[in-house]
Design a protein around this motif. Structure first.
Motif, PDB file in Angstrom:
ATOM      1  N   UNK A 117      43.122  30.856  45.461  1.00 39.76           N
ATOM      2  CA  UNK A 117      42.396  29.848  44.690  1.00 39.76           C
ATOM      3  C   UNK A 117      41.416  30.489  43.705  1.00 39.76           C
ATOM      4  N   UNK A 118      41.022  31.711  43.978  1.00 42.69           N
ATOM      5  CA  UNK A 118      40.101  32.407  43.079  1.00 42.69           C
ATOM      6  C   UNK A 118      40.675  33.768  42.735  1.00 42.69           C
ATOM      7  N   UNK A 119      40.588  34.163  41.474  1.00 41.47           N
ATOM      8  CA  UNK A 119      41.097  35.462  41.055  1.00 41.47           C
ATOM      9  C   UNK A 119      39.947  36.446  40.900  1.00 41.47           C
ATOM     10  N   UNK A 120      40.147  37.662  41.347  1.00 40.70           N
ATOM     11  CA  UNK A 120      39.176  38.710  41.058  1.00 40.70           C
ATOM     12  C   UNK A 120      39.351  39.099  39.593  1.00 40.70           C
ATOM     13  N   UNK A 121      38.391  39.842  39.074  1.00 42.55           N
ATOM     14  CA  UNK A 121      38.471  40.277  37.672  1.00 42.55           C
ATOM     15  C   UNK A 121      39.751  41.074  37.442  1.00 42.55           C
ATOM     16  N   UNK A 122      40.057  41.962  38.405  1.00 41.58           N
ATOM     17  CA  UNK A 122      41.261  42.788  38.274  1.00 41.58           C
ATOM     18  C   UNK A 122      42.526  41.929  38.293  1.00 41.58           C
ATOM     19  N   UNK A 123      42.554  40.951  39.217  1.00 40.29           N
ATOM     20  CA  UNK A 123      43.716  40.056  39.308  1.00 40.29           C
ATOM     21  C   UNK A 123      43.888  39.261  38.019  1.00 40.29           C
ATOM     22  N   UNK A 124      42.754  38.768  37.509  1.00 35.96           N
ATOM     23  CA  UNK A 124      42.821  37.961  36.294  1.00 35.96           C
ATOM     24  C   UNK A 124      43.381  38.790  35.140  1.00 35.96           C
ATOM     25  N   UNK A 125      42.924  40.026  35.079  1.00 36.17           N
ATOM     26  CA  UNK A 125      43.390  40.924  34.041  1.00 36.17           C
ATOM     27  C   UNK A 125      44.896  41.161  34.172  1.00 36.17           C
TER      28      UNK A 125
ATOM     29  N   UNK B 152      50.970  37.551  29.065  1.00 39.36           N
ATOM     30  CA  UNK B 152      50.677  37.686  27.643  1.00 39.36           C
ATOM     31  C   UNK B 152      49.686  36.608  27.172  1.00 39.36           C
ATOM     32  N   UNK B 153      48.657  36.374  28.019  1.00 42.02           N
ATOM     33  CA  UNK B 153      47.596  35.423  27.681  1.00 42.02           C
ATOM     34  C   UNK B 153      46.279  36.181  27.669  1.00 42.02           C
ATOM     35  N   UNK B 154      45.247  35.558  27.118  1.00 38.92           N
ATOM     36  CA  UNK B 154      43.927  36.201  27.177  1.00 38.92           C
ATOM     37  C   UNK B 154      43.316  35.915  28.549  1.00 38.92           C
ATOM     38  N   UNK B 155      42.380  36.762  28.960  1.00 42.00           N
ATOM     39  CA  UNK B 155      41.746  36.544  30.261  1.00 42.00           C
ATOM     40  C   UNK B 155      40.988  35.230  30.266  1.00 42.00           C
ATOM     41  N   UNK B 156      40.442  34.854  29.119  1.00 46.94           N
ATOM     42  CA  UNK B 156      39.713  33.582  29.031  1.00 46.94           C
ATOM     43  C   UNK B 156      40.648  32.418  29.311  1.00 46.94           C
ATOM     44  N   UNK B 157      41.865  32.505  28.781  1.00 47.38           N
ATOM     45  CA  UNK B 157      42.835  31.429  29.019  1.00 47.38           C
ATOM     46  C   UNK B 157      43.168  31.312  30.506  1.00 47.38           C
ATOM     47  N   UNK B 158      43.359  32.464  31.128  1.00 49.98           N
ATOM     48  CA  UNK B 158      43.680  32.467  32.557  1.00 49.98           C
ATOM     49  C   UNK B 158      42.502  31.914  33.353  1.00 49.98           C
ATOM     50  N   UNK B 159      41.311  32.377  33.008  1.00 47.47           N
ATOM     51  CA  UNK B 159      40.104  31.922  33.715  1.00 47.47           C
ATOM     52  C   UNK B 159      39.950  30.413  33.585  1.00 47.47           C
ATOM     53  N   UNK B 160      40.123  29.907  32.383  1.00 45.33           N
ATOM     54  CA  UNK B 160      39.967  28.470  32.144  1.00 45.33           C
ATOM     55  C   UNK B 160      41.028  27.666  32.883  1.00 45.33           C
ATOM     56  N   UNK B 161      42.273  28.161  32.882  1.00 44.50           N
ATOM     57  CA  UNK B 161      43.338  27.452  33.592  1.00 44.50           C
ATOM     58  C   UNK B 161      42.985  27.357  35.071  1.00 44.50           C
ATOM     59  N   UNK B 162      42.505  28.471  35.622  1.00 41.23           N
ATOM     60  CA  UNK B 162      42.137  28.497  37.040  1.00 41.23           C
ATOM     61  C   UNK B 162      41.005  27.533  37.342  1.00 41.23           C
ATOM     62  N   UNK B 163      40.006  27.474  36.477  1.00 49.65           N
ATOM     63  CA  UNK B 163      38.884  26.555  36.696  1.00 49.65           C
ATOM     64  C   UNK B 163      39.377  25.112  36.710  1.00 49.65           C
ATOM     65  N   UNK B 164      40.217  24.786  35.728  1.00 51.99           N
ATOM     66  CA  UNK B 164      40.740  23.424  35.645  1.00 51.99           C
ATOM     67  C   UNK B 164      41.611  23.089  36.841  1.00 51.99           C
TER      68      UNK B 164
END
Length: 150
Positions: free
Chosen positions: A48-56, A63-75
């Motif tokens: 349910x939560x990604x570490x910084x390394x996992x997100x990267x 092929x997405x930005x980390x911000x996109x991944x982070x935002x998708x996860x939050x939503x």
């Protein structure tokens, strides 16, 4: 079932926003591919939560930005919690009904709870009040890792 009816998306003229403040215009909404969504959903089911390394890693893989991944996860977490909340209220309501029918007829009358007719889960219904501690405990106990092979 992505019918999209529940998405409150702003369908303005996306490309034409000239900001007076001089900041760069808002990034247009990413349309994730089916493959990207499938990957994200599968990953989310296990984690349910990604570490910084996992997100990267995920960002690089998809092929997405980390911000996109982070935002998708939050939503996605927000949606998950809302779904859990609903399931929880239905379970609690069921338990209340069972308690009332089980006893000798007097059980349940002293509950100070709503009449059994109210099966709708509205915010005004006092039976839906759930302590944050109980919610937290339940969210913690929803298996974070189901040992999913990715």
């Amino acid at each position: 079932g992505g019918s999209g009816s529940g998405d409150h998306m702003h369908n303005g003229k996306l490309g034409l926003s000239l900001n007076k403040s001089g900041r760069k215009p808002r990034r247009r909404r990413t349309a994730f591919t089916h493959a990207q969504l499938a990957y994200l959903e599968r990953k989310f089911r296990c984690q349910k939560y990604l570490s910084v390394a996992d997100r990267s890693d995920v960002a690089e893989t998809l092929n997405l930005s980390e911000t996109q991944v982070k935002t998708w996860y939050q939503n996605r977490r927000t949606k998950w919690k809302r779904q859990n909340q609903l399931r929880l209220e239905q379970l609690r309501h069921q338990a209340t009904l069972e308690k009332e029918f089980a006893g000798d007829g007097t059980a349940g009358t002293g509950l100070g709870c709503c009449p059994t007719g109210l099966s709708t889960f509205s915010s005004t219904n006092p039976c839906n009040f759930l302590t944050s501690a109980a919610a937290a405990a339940i969210f913690r106990n929803v298996g974070y890792v189901h040992g999913c092979p990715l």
